[in-house]
Motif scaffolding. Sequence first.
Motif, PDB file in Angstrom:
ATOM      1  N   THR A  26       0.813  -1.228   0.000  1.00 51.12           N
ATOM      2  CA  THR A  26       0.000   0.000   0.000  1.00 51.12           C
ATOM      3  C   THR A  26       0.844   1.274   0.000  1.00 51.12           C
ATOM      4  O   THR A  26       0.337   2.338  -0.339  1.00 51.12           O
ATOM      5  N   ARG A  27       2.086   1.134   0.424  1.00 48.07           N
ATOM      6  CA  ARG A  27       2.971   2.285   0.637  1.00 48.07           C
ATOM      7  C   ARG A  27       2.352   3.301   1.602  1.00 48.07           C
ATOM      8  O   ARG A  27       2.477   4.502   1.446  1.00 48.07           O
ATOM      9  N   LYS A  28       1.687   2.744   2.610  1.00 51.60           N
ATOM     10  CA  LYS A  28       1.101   3.562   3.670  1.00 51.60           C
ATOM     11  C   LYS A  28       1.671   3.090   5.000  1.00 51.60           C
ATOM     12  O   LYS A  28       1.999   1.924   5.169  1.00 51.60           O
ATOM     13  N   LEU A  58      -4.398  -0.505  -2.509  1.00 52.82           N
ATOM     14  CA  LEU A  58      -3.051  -0.797  -3.002  1.00 52.82           C
ATOM     15  C   LEU A  58      -2.479   0.381  -3.766  1.00 52.82           C
ATOM     16  O   LEU A  58      -3.205   1.149  -4.404  1.00 52.82           O
ATOM     17  N   ASP A  59      -1.175   0.501  -3.700  1.00 57.94           N
ATOM     18  CA  ASP A  59      -0.465   1.549  -4.425  1.00 57.94           C
ATOM     19  C   ASP A  59      -0.659   1.337  -5.931  1.00 57.94           C
ATOM     20  O   ASP A  59      -0.595   0.195  -6.400  1.00 57.94           O
ATOM     21  N   ALA A  64      -0.192  -1.875 -11.012  1.00 58.02           N
ATOM     22  CA  ALA A  64       0.220  -1.933 -12.417  1.00 58.02           C
ATOM     23  C   ALA A  64       1.256  -3.025 -12.657  1.00 58.02           C
ATOM     24  O   ALA A  64       1.209  -3.712 -13.673  1.00 58.02           O
ATOM     25  N   GLU A  65       2.188  -3.203 -11.749  1.00 55.30           N
ATOM     26  CA  GLU A  65       3.277  -4.160 -11.939  1.00 55.30           C
ATOM     27  C   GLU A  65       2.996  -5.532 -11.347  1.00 55.30           C
ATOM     28  O   GLU A  65       3.593  -6.516 -11.755  1.00 55.30           O
ATOM     29  N   GLY A  66       2.088  -5.589 -10.378  1.00 53.83           N
ATOM     30  CA  GLY A  66       1.940  -6.779  -9.551  1.00 53.83           C
ATOM     31  C   GLY A  66       1.425  -8.024 -10.202  1.00 53.83           C
ATOM     32  O   GLY A  66       2.006  -9.088 -10.055  1.00 53.83           O
ATOM     33  N   GLY A  67       0.307  -7.952 -10.892  1.00 51.93           N
ATOM     34  CA  GLY A  67      -0.271  -9.132 -11.504  1.00 51.93           C
ATOM     35  C   GLY A  67      -0.567 -10.229 -10.503  1.00 51.93           C
ATOM     36  O   GLY A  67      -1.017 -10.000  -9.392  1.00 51.93           O
ATOM     37  N   ARG A  68      -0.318 -11.443 -10.906  1.00 57.00           N
ATOM     38  CA  ARG A  68      -0.603 -12.629 -10.097  1.00 57.00           C
ATOM     39  C   ARG A  68       0.224 -12.643  -8.808  1.00 57.00           C
ATOM     40  O   ARG A  68      -0.261 -13.056  -7.759  1.00 57.00           O
ATOM     41  N   GLU A  69       1.473 -12.194  -8.877  1.00 56.25           N
ATOM     42  CA  GLU A  69       2.321 -12.181  -7.685  1.00 56.25           C
ATOM     43  C   GLU A  69       1.756 -11.249  -6.617  1.00 56.25           C
ATOM     44  O   GLU A  69       1.785 -11.560  -5.436  1.00 56.25           O
ATOM     45  N   MET A  70       1.228 -10.104  -7.046  1.00 55.27           N
ATOM     46  CA  MET A  70       0.655  -9.147  -6.096  1.00 55.27           C
ATOM     47  C   MET A  70      -0.538  -9.766  -5.383  1.00 55.27           C
ATOM     48  O   MET A  70      -0.691  -9.615  -4.171  1.00 55.27           O
ATOM     49  N   GLU A  71      -1.366 -10.493  -6.118  1.00 57.79           N
ATOM     50  CA  GLU A  71      -2.526 -11.142  -5.512  1.00 57.79           C
ATOM     51  C   GLU A  71      -2.082 -12.173  -4.479  1.00 57.79           C
ATOM     52  O   GLU A  71      -2.672 -12.279  -3.403  1.00 57.79           O
ATOM     53  N   GLU A  72      -1.045 -12.922  -4.798  1.00 57.17           N
ATOM     54  CA  GLU A  72      -0.547 -13.949  -3.879  1.00 57.17           C
ATOM     55  C   GLU A  72       0.063 -13.302  -2.625  1.00 57.17           C
ATOM     56  O   GLU A  72      -0.170 -13.763  -1.506  1.00 57.17           O
ATOM     57  N   VAL A  73       0.839 -12.246  -2.806  1.00 53.73           N
ATOM     58  CA  VAL A  73       1.441 -11.558  -1.659  1.00 53.73           C
ATOM     59  C   VAL A  73       0.345 -10.935  -0.799  1.00 53.73           C
ATOM     60  O   VAL A  73       0.420 -10.972   0.436  1.00 53.73           O
TER      61      VAL A  73
END
Length: 143
Positions: A26-28, A58-59, A64-73
Amino acid sequence: MCFYTGRLTEKSDVYSFGVLLLELLTRKKPFSYISSEDEGLVTHFSTLFTQGNLSEILDPQVLAEGGREMEEVAAIAAMCITLRGRPSMKQVEIRLEGTQASRGHEGGDIRKFSRTADGSRSGELSRQYSMEEEFALSSRYPR
């Protein structure tokens, strides 16, 4: 968890790691974040995760960059911050390694190369990192 039990445990470390993941996603900052519903970062993230509305918190670069990895994290972070049924740190490590392995390659170079007038390449450092690179860089410095 320490607040509720009055003692630190291994599960407290997992919770703290989950909060760290929230900060990266989130960068918060959790100590200064208050949502419009008067919720803190952890509670607001949990609510939005359950509703499937993480795009609200989410930031934008992470989205924009996350994709599937962002969902898993994000799913790993949600597991870490639950009060009941929290995984062990070993389980978290295995899930993170699985996320990295499913990606199929290591993180890219953060240098952008361009050609100079004489045809040689010059490297210029980018200030934009992928989620994986930002996590790796932040893990090198004590908090």
